[in-house]
Scaffold this motif. Structure first.
Motif, PDB file in Angstrom:
ATOM      1  N   UNK A   1       0.827  -1.198   0.000  1.00 33.21           N
ATOM      2  CA  UNK A   1       0.000   0.000   0.000  1.00 33.21           C
ATOM      3  C   UNK A   1       0.866   1.255   0.000  1.00 33.21           C
ATOM      4  N   UNK A   2       1.973   1.209   0.738  1.00 33.33           N
ATOM      5  CA  UNK A   2       2.872   2.362   0.802  1.00 33.33           C
ATOM      6  C   UNK A   2       3.551   2.588  -0.544  1.00 33.33           C
ATOM      7  N   UNK A   3       3.879   1.494  -1.227  1.00 35.51           N
ATOM      8  CA  UNK A   3       4.617   1.609  -2.477  1.00 35.51           C
ATOM      9  C   UNK A   3       3.734   1.926  -3.684  1.00 35.51           C
TER      10      UNK A   3
ATOM     11  N   UNK B   1       1.780  19.366 -11.915  1.00 35.19           N
ATOM     12  CA  UNK B   1       1.578  19.001 -10.508  1.00 35.19           C
ATOM     13  C   UNK B   1       1.356  17.496 -10.338  1.00 35.19           C
ATOM     14  N   UNK B   2       0.702  16.858 -11.314  1.00 33.59           N
ATOM     15  CA  UNK B   2       0.540  15.403 -11.242  1.00 33.59           C
ATOM     16  C   UNK B   2       1.886  14.700 -11.323  1.00 33.59           C
ATOM     17  N   UNK B   3       2.723  15.150 -12.260  1.00 34.44           N
ATOM     18  CA  UNK B   3       4.032  14.536 -12.452  1.00 34.44           C
ATOM     19  C   UNK B   3       4.925  14.749 -11.228  1.00 34.44           C
TER      20      UNK B   3
ATOM     21  N   UNK C   1       6.735  11.816  -8.772  1.00 34.68           N
ATOM     22  CA  UNK C   1       8.152  11.740  -8.391  1.00 34.68           C
ATOM     23  C   UNK C   1       8.339  11.746  -6.881  1.00 34.68           C
ATOM     24  N   UNK C   2       7.458  12.478  -6.187  1.00 34.08           N
ATOM     25  CA  UNK C   2       7.572  12.494  -4.717  1.00 34.08           C
ATOM     26  C   UNK C   2       7.200  11.143  -4.125  1.00 34.08           C
ATOM     27  N   UNK C   3       6.325  10.412  -4.828  1.00 35.92           N
ATOM     28  CA  UNK C   3       5.929   9.082  -4.350  1.00 35.92           C
ATOM     29  C   UNK C   3       6.998   8.034  -4.641  1.00 35.92           C
TER      30      UNK C   3
END
Length: 540
Positions: free
Chosen positions: A4-6, A236-238, A242-244
């Motif tokens: 779930x985290x990944x 903003x989606x991209x 990247x932050x995820x």
């Protein structure tokens, strides 16, 4: 819990297809502006004094900076260094700036201005470029066409930058998944811009009691504002993706000149790049003249100005029907139930017949050519899905070449024979235009997804940029060549609707022959070197 985290935005089908939709809508708007003057070539001659040479020179100027100032190469470097989201927004801004300049050039405000005088007296000789025969201007070229060419050059830089950025963005979000389907779907939606342009550009130019070509361009400018909004939303989606994933944007892996050597040393890359330039040179320049070609080869009757078919309402109705065709054909690809799939296909076919009937009743070439992308919308996702699961990308390119040759030869020799036959000529025109659009859909479905198989992942942006640069050479050359060939083979013809298009069409058919030869060579190289072009993108 760990899974779930990944889980990221990319793992969500809804989110990655939303990202694709944003990119596709932006390209949809750019495609409209790219051909905004194409369906009103005759009006540009009567309202602004642009003959075929001026029109073709201006149209070819779109890619001048990309080709001769190597802007596309720099765009690829920017993409590799700065990443998808930054380059997407930058491309949107550049397109809008160029579009505003082009709008001013064809507006009434430019007529009689000091700027018109300056452009009339200057840019008649460009040292070096004139000697090489590649100048984007010439002595005697209308001032409005010169300034429009300058704006179109800037727009072209942004548009081609957007093209490589969108391709890279799709690779980023769909690699290892349904990438060919995504690329095919993006291009199918974007190409609806062609139909939108063909329907609405003449509509706005002739709206009201007076003809104003600047209204058509203003319509395109508004849509490019929307495209910029789409790119900002994608930004903003991209960034969230990247932050995820914890991945840095590509700028942390700097571009090296030596990377170009790695790309250029690949025979597979060169074959794909040359196939691309041949395909696109046979289609995009043709689009810019297609409406005028139909005006010259079909028989149209004058409509009663008080009839429904001559009213502004019919434009809106026909466009809504076009959207039904596109939506139903596209949606049918994703229906799991056979009944639902058949129902959607039936709806698309019925709506397509109605759309064609309305185009015939409106007695205008632009509404006939508007059918160009509609079959592609339905089959491009099918082809993309086939390449994803079954492969055969190189084989599809060969098939596309054969269809390309057949269509241009039909326009050159068969369609003129039916001039005077109102129904027969229209039927042949519709069928040939639909097949031509379908053949072109083979390119995004099979060619573009093949590039990641030929180069390292970190230089995909540069590889796409090089392909686009090579492609742009054709996009600069062939609008200009068509204009020159038209003028040289129609000396003394002053009526823009009475030109003989045989020679330009044979020239375009020859590009299809060259593409066929290269496609067959690519199949041989792929088999010998194991490039994987005939293999599926998704490994079962």
């Amino acid at each position: 819990m760990t899974q779930a985290i990944q889980k990221t935005l990319r793992d969500s089908a809804a989110m990655r297809w939303t990202a694709l939709l944003l990119l596709a809508l932006a390209m949809f708007c750019s495609y409209i502006f790219m051909d905004i003057l194409s369906p009103i070539k005759d009006l540009m001659q009567s309202e602004r004094g642009w003959d075929s040479l001026a029109f073709g020179t201006m149209q070819g100027a779109e890619v001048f900076l990309n080709v001769f100032v190597f802007f596309l190469i720099f765009a690829g470097i920017i993409l590799d260094k700065m990443g998808v989201r930054f380059t997407a927004v930058l491309s949107g801004v550049v397109m809008l700036v160029g579009a505003l300049i082009k709008w001013y050039a064809v507006s009434e405000a430019f007529i009689g201005s000091g700027l018109e005088t300056w452009f009339t007296n200057n840019l008649n000789y460009i040292p070096g470029f004139d000697e090489l025969g590649v100048s984007p201007f010439y002595e005697g070229m209308p001032a409005s066409a010169k300034l429009a060419a300058c704006g179109f050059m800037i727009f072209g830089c942004g548009c081609e930058m957007a093209g490589i950025t969108v391709s890279r963005g799709i690779v980023k979000w769909f690699k290892g998944r349904e990438m060919a389907l995504a690329m095919g779907s993006e291009m199918a939606l974007a190409r609806l811009g062609v139909a939108t342009c063909m329907i609405f550009s003449p509509f706005f130019a002739k709206l009201g009691d007076d003809v104003s070509v600047s209204r058509s361009v203003a319509f395109g400018v508004v849509l490019l504002c929307i495209a910029l909004i789409m790119f900002v939303t994608y930004f903003f989606m991209d960034k969230k993706l990247d932050s995820q994933t914890g991945e840095a944007e590509e700028k942390d892996d700097p571009f090296k000149i030596s990377d170009l050597g790695q790309i250029l040393s690949s025979s597979g890359f060169w074959l794909v790049a040359l196939l691309c330039v041949l395909y696109y040179s046979a289609i995009f320049p043709f689009q810019k003249y297609a409406v005028n070609m139909l005006q010259c080869n079909l028989t149209f009757n004058e409509l009663d100005p008080n009839s429904f078919w001559a009213s502004p309402k019919v434009t809106i109705v026909q466009y809504l029907i076009m959207l039904v065709v596109a939506a139903a054909a596209f949606a049918s690809n994703f229906m799991k139930s056979k009944g639902a799939k058949s129902g959607m296909l039936l709806l698309a076919i019925v709506a397509l017949v109605v759309f064609c009937y309305m185009g015939y009743m409106r007695q205008s070439a632009e509404t006939v050519f508007a059918v160009f992308p509609l079959l592609a919308v339905g089959i491009t996702p099918i082809l993309g899905s086939y390449v994803d699961h079954k492969g055969k990308a190189a084989t599809m390119l060969v098939l596309g070449s054969l269809l390309l040759i057949a269509c241009h030869l039909t326009f050159a020799f068969i369609l003129p024979a039916f001039k005077g036959n109102a129904v027969g000529g229209i039927i042949i025109a519709y069928l040939t235009i639909l097949v031509l659009g379908a053949s072109f859909s083979l390119v995004p479905a099979s060619l573009w997804p093949s590039v990641p198989k030929l180069v390292d992942a970190k230089i995909i942006g540069s590889a796409y940029a090089l392909i686009f640069w090579i492609q742009n050479i054709g996009l600069w050359l062939f609008p200009l060549l068509i204009g020159k060939v038209l003028d040289s083979t129609n000396k003394g013809v002053t009526d823009a609707t009475q030109l003989d298009y045989t020679a330009p069409l044979v020239m375009l058919a020859s590009l299809g022959v060259a593409a066929l030869v290269l496609g067959l060579i690519l199949k041989i190289v792929d088999k010998k070197k194991g490039l994987g072009l005939e293999e599926p993108n998704i490994k079962e």
